[in-house]
Structures are given as structure tokens and as C-alpha cells.
Motif scaffolding. Structure first.
Motif, mmCIF file in Angstrom:
data_model
loop_
_atom_site.group_PDB
_atom_site.id
_atom_site.type_symbol
_atom_site.label_atom_id
_atom_site.label_comp_id
_atom_site.label_asym_id
_atom_site.label_seq_id
_atom_site.Cartn_x
_atom_site.Cartn_y
_atom_site.Cartn_z
ATOM 1 N N VAL A 185 2.061 -5.761 -11.932
ATOM 2 C CA VAL A 185 2.095 -6.496 -13.676
ATOM 3 C C VAL A 185 1.600 -4.999 -14.017
ATOM 4 O O VAL A 185 2.328 -4.656 -15.622
ATOM 5 N N PHE A 186 0.540 -4.702 -13.855
ATOM 6 C CA PHE A 186 -0.564 -3.830 -14.680
ATOM 7 C C PHE A 186 -0.065 -2.147 -15.345
ATOM 8 O O PHE A 186 0.613 -1.874 -16.167
ATOM 9 N N THR A 187 0.455 -2.091 -13.775
ATOM 10 C CA THR A 187 2.061 -0.552 -13.961
ATOM 11 C C THR A 187 3.089 -0.886 -14.181
ATOM 12 O O THR A 187 3.540 0.226 -15.249
ATOM 13 N N SER A 188 3.462 -1.535 -13.752
ATOM 14 C CA SER A 188 4.455 -2.151 -14.943
ATOM 15 C C SER A 188 5.420 -2.040 -16.319
ATOM 16 O O SER A 188 5.597 -1.664 -17.129
ATOM 17 N N ALA A 246 -3.477 6.606 -12.336
ATOM 18 C CA ALA A 246 -5.362 6.247 -11.231
ATOM 19 C C ALA A 246 -5.365 4.904 -10.587
ATOM 20 O O ALA A 246 -5.841 4.101 -9.878
ATOM 21 N N ILE A 247 -4.765 3.768 -11.132
ATOM 22 C CA ILE A 247 -4.915 3.151 -10.832
ATOM 23 C C ILE A 247 -3.975 3.313 -9.204
ATOM 24 O O ILE A 247 -5.170 1.892 -8.196
ATOM 25 N N CYS A 248 -2.676 3.199 -9.452
ATOM 26 C CA CYS A 248 -1.985 3.367 -7.618
ATOM 27 C C CYS A 248 -2.732 4.090 -7.011
ATOM 28 O O CYS A 248 -3.105 3.168 -5.340
ATOM 29 N N LEU A 249 -3.772 4.985 -7.113
ATOM 30 C CA LEU A 249 -3.878 5.485 -6.177
ATOM 31 C C LEU A 249 -5.598 5.132 -5.445
ATOM 32 O O LEU A 249 -5.792 5.791 -4.605
ATOM 33 N N GLY A 260 -2.450 -9.017 -15.225
ATOM 34 C CA GLY A 260 -2.702 -7.691 -14.417
ATOM 35 C C GLY A 260 -4.050 -6.611 -14.887
ATOM 36 O O GLY A 260 -4.410 -7.261 -12.860
ATOM 37 N N GLY A 261 -4.318 -6.275 -15.362
ATOM 38 C CA GLY A 261 -5.835 -6.478 -15.626
ATOM 39 C C GLY A 261 -6.895 -7.403 -14.556
ATOM 40 O O GLY A 261 -8.029 -6.975 -13.923
ATOM 41 N N LEU A 262 -6.794 -9.027 -15.451
ATOM 42 C CA LEU A 262 -7.426 -9.931 -14.737
ATOM 43 C C LEU A 262 -6.485 -9.849 -12.646
ATOM 44 O O LEU A 262 -8.037 -10.102 -11.756
ATOM 45 N N GLY A 263 -5.657 -9.407 -12.912
ATOM 46 C CA GLY A 263 -5.375 -10.386 -11.408
ATOM 47 C C GLY A 263 -5.749 -8.521 -10.609
ATOM 48 O O GLY A 263 -6.987 -9.134 -9.700
ATOM 49 N N MET A 264 -6.033 -7.610 -10.812
ATOM 50 C CA MET A 264 -6.965 -6.485 -9.814
ATOM 51 C C MET A 264 -8.331 -6.400 -9.851
ATOM 52 O O MET A 264 -9.287 -6.932 -8.872
ATOM 53 N N ILE A 265 -8.888 -7.414 -11.471
ATOM 54 C CA ILE A 265 -10.229 -7.490 -11.553
ATOM 55 C C ILE A 265 -10.877 -8.652 -10.208
ATOM 56 O O ILE A 265 -11.137 -8.743 -9.235
ATOM 57 N N SER A 266 -9.758 -9.821 -10.031
ATOM 58 C CA SER A 266 -10.213 -10.819 -9.305
ATOM 59 C C SER A 266 -10.381 -10.345 -7.791
ATOM 60 O O SER A 266 -10.490 -10.858 -7.157
ATOM 61 N N GLY A 267 -9.322 -8.993 -7.957
ATOM 62 C CA GLY A 267 -8.298 -8.684 -6.099
ATOM 63 C C GLY A 267 -10.070 -8.062 -5.721
ATOM 64 O O GLY A 267 -10.535 -8.393 -4.578
ATOM 65 N N TRP A 268 -10.478 -7.285 -6.634
ATOM 66 C CA TRP A 268 -11.776 -6.680 -6.332
ATOM 67 C C TRP A 268 -13.062 -7.819 -5.700
ATOM 68 O O TRP A 268 -13.769 -7.585 -5.388
ATOM 69 N N ALA A 285 0.450 -1.250 -0.120
ATOM 70 C CA ALA A 285 0.197 0.169 0.183
ATOM 71 C C ALA A 285 0.823 0.991 -0.186
ATOM 72 O O ALA A 285 0.806 2.253 -0.327
ATOM 73 N N GLY A 286 1.579 1.244 0.986
ATOM 74 C CA GLY A 286 2.314 2.196 0.976
ATOM 75 C C GLY A 286 3.828 2.309 -0.535
ATOM 76 O O GLY A 286 3.614 4.065 -0.701
ATOM 77 N N LEU A 287 3.753 1.768 -0.647
ATOM 78 C CA LEU A 287 4.565 1.345 -2.201
ATOM 79 C C LEU A 287 4.089 1.934 -3.524
ATOM 80 O O LEU A 287 4.544 2.799 -4.494
ATOM 81 N N ILE A 288 3.122 1.556 -2.958
ATOM 82 C CA ILE A 288 1.827 1.315 -4.584
ATOM 83 C C ILE A 288 1.181 3.014 -4.120
ATOM 84 O O ILE A 288 1.463 3.875 -5.651
ATOM 85 N N GLY A 289 1.157 2.750 -3.406
ATOM 86 C CA GLY A 289 0.435 4.633 -3.349
ATOM 87 C C GLY A 289 1.746 6.060 -3.245
ATOM 88 O O GLY A 289 1.669 6.801 -4.412
#
Length: 124
Positions: free
Chosen positions: A80-83, A45-48, A103-111, A17-21
Motif C-alpha cells: 500500500v505505501f509503495t503503491s 529503500a522501503i522495498c530493499l 501503509g506506514g501503520l501496517g509496516m510499523i505493526s508488522g515490525w 519477498a521476491g516481488l518486493i525485492g
């Protein structure tokens, strides 16, 4: 996997959270100076959005497997997505073929896992 064995995951959620923020703020600043950079604006946008979500998960007293899975998917998907977007911005090519959709699939799966974690909540 027992919840006690997952303590590293809650710590990883807070560290991420700290690194991504921080990456989100840096990308927003870079985007404001770089002109019309869609990649930097998207990274910001994605990181924030995902950084605070990971902070909430890491600070939560709820310790369920679905919530841990949500954290893992959000961390990996966001990285992965932001990299991939960053590589496209600075080198002109992606991280690896299919990185952005993965990466997008990972984020969707996370939500989705975060939503599923709501079904596992119990009143104390």
C-alpha cells in the motif's frame, strides 16, 4: 487459526519477498536515472528493507501466529505505501486518501508483531 492452515502465508511471504525485492532494485535503478526523485528513492529503500525481512520470515522454521501476522502486516503495508508513492510519482495523485499513513501503520505493526513473535519462541 491453526498453524497448518497458515502455510499459504509463509509461501506468500516468500513470493512477496521476491516481488518486493525486485521492485526495490528497479526503483533504485529508476531513481538513479530520473534525477532527484524522492518517491523512487523512498520506494527503493522501503522495498530493499522489507523484502529481505519477508524472505527471512518465509524461510524461518518458526511458525507462530504472531510471526504470520507480522508477515501479513509487512506485505500489505509495504504494498500500500509503495503503491501510493508510485502513483504520486507517475500520476501526480495518491492511491487513495490516507493510503500512505495506512501503509506506514501496517509496516510499523508488522515490525512490532515481529518483535512480539520473539516472546513466543520456545527452546526445542
Amino acid at each position: 487459526m491453526q498453524r497448518k492452515n497458515m502455510e499459504w502465508l509463509w509461501r506468500a511471504a516468500l513470493i512477496s519477498a521476491g516481488l518486493i525485492g525486485a521492485a526495490g532494485v528497479a526503483a533504485a535503478a529508476a531513481a538513479s536515472h530520473a534525477g532527484q526523485s524522492r518517491n523512487l528513492a523512498a520506494i527503493a529503500a522501503i522495498c530493499l528493507a522489507h523484502g529481505p525481512a519477508l524472505a527471512a520470515i518465509g524461510l524461518s522454521r518458526v511458525r507462530t501466529i504472531p510471526l504470520g501476522l507480522a508477515a501479513a502486516c509487512l506485505i500489505l503495508g509495504t504494498v500500500v505505501f509503495t503503491s501510493d508513492l508510485g502513483m504520486r510519482e507517475w500520476t501526480g495523485h495518491g492511491l487513495f486518501p490516507g493510503a500512505a499513513p495506512l501503509g506506514g501503520l501496517g509496516m510499523i505493526s508488522g515490525w512490532l508483531c515481529l518483535g512480539a513473535a520473539g516472546f513466543r519462541l520456545r527452546e526445542s
